[in-house]
Design a protein around this motif. Sequence first.
Motif: not given
Length: 416
Positions: A69-74, A76-80, A258-259, A293-299
């Motif tokens: 979760a840490q930095q992954k969902f934020i 994702l929200f910023t991409l949106l 991504g995962a 690492g948060s970038l590909p996981l958010a993808a």
Amino acid sequence: MSERAEDGPTPPSERIVALDALRGVALLGILLVNIWLFSMPEAALSNPTVHGDFTGGNYWAWFGTHVFAQQKFITLFTLLFGAGIILFTQSVRSKSTEHAATVLSARRFGWLVLFGLAHAYLLWYGDILVAYGACAFGVLVLRDLPARTLSAIGIGLIAVPSLLEILAALTADPSVVADTWRPAESVLRAEIETYRSGWIEQFDHRASTSFRRQTTDFVGYTAWRVGGVMLLGMALFKWGVMTNERSARFYARLAAVGAVSGLAVVLAGVAYIHAHDWGVEGALLWRQFNYWGSLPLAAAYLALVMWYCQWRPDGLATRSFAAVGRTAFSNYILQTVLATSIFYGHGLGLFGTVTRVELLAIVVAIWAVQVPLSVLWLRYFRYGPIEWLWRALTYKSKPPLRESRAGSDTAERSDG
């Protein structure tokens, strides 16, 4: 044409449902990490060993949240948010002029900054709205660039604070970050006592922390990361990735790649900081693993949500997440109101007393309020209350708030 009535807000029937569902997932996931800032001293966000029990279930609660979760969902929200800039300007252009799109966008971002300032100084220093509004002014002027160019500039911006931190880690004395990495016990205790006090007593800490985040932190870190990720969101929108226009096979590949790559980098970071026994000498480099690492996981999360919305467009989860996404602004503020009421002294005063395992239960309880409330609200209203206010201020007119029965049926079909 006028930039008012003719360019009114996008009605629910014209929304991209998968985009709303993705926004709902991101908003709910953000709380998993924000709950740490709501309930613990700020330093615990970077160095979880400075506060509370860090063994057994509490360690694994941190581990799971950090990795997934840490930095992954934020992110994702910023991409949106970046994608939303393109969507908003396209909508205005289809009804009016390029000038109107620019003027309305600027007004929209200006009000977002003001909302964020109120949120930060009156409620919670962890606000992200000011950064979003400020960065949006910059990325708006790049919106018509090709997707490939947007992605290249975005990655370049994201790299700036990372390179600066790596350079500092390799050349500077680690002691320069010691006070922030492991604050003195007296500093931690003072912060705990502050947030167990009343709203007025909290103000000095809340105001000074908000100001630091909106000035030095913004210039040195946040603006580069947020602006860069917004540009990536614009590129993904133009490529059709965020509008669910790609094939199920494409999303399956993106999720897998991504995962695997994201988890490998993040887990390597956990191993790295453990090898340094959470010492200050590993502090700066340790941040880089999750940063990238948060970038590909958010993808990967993006791909999974898009794939699910293709598979179950009328599913309960799709409709529920879309309802949260359509009311994301209101739900973001609601999370702050609920969490500060639980942890701060003007509420239950539990700041600094709740374990990480217990925090997960509180997150689930807040989700259990937000999801059904969002679904119920949209049965009767077109927009969330703060979304409606934001639109009214942007267009200088009052969009209809109440949902007619026919309009509600259309919205429900769209959201499904």
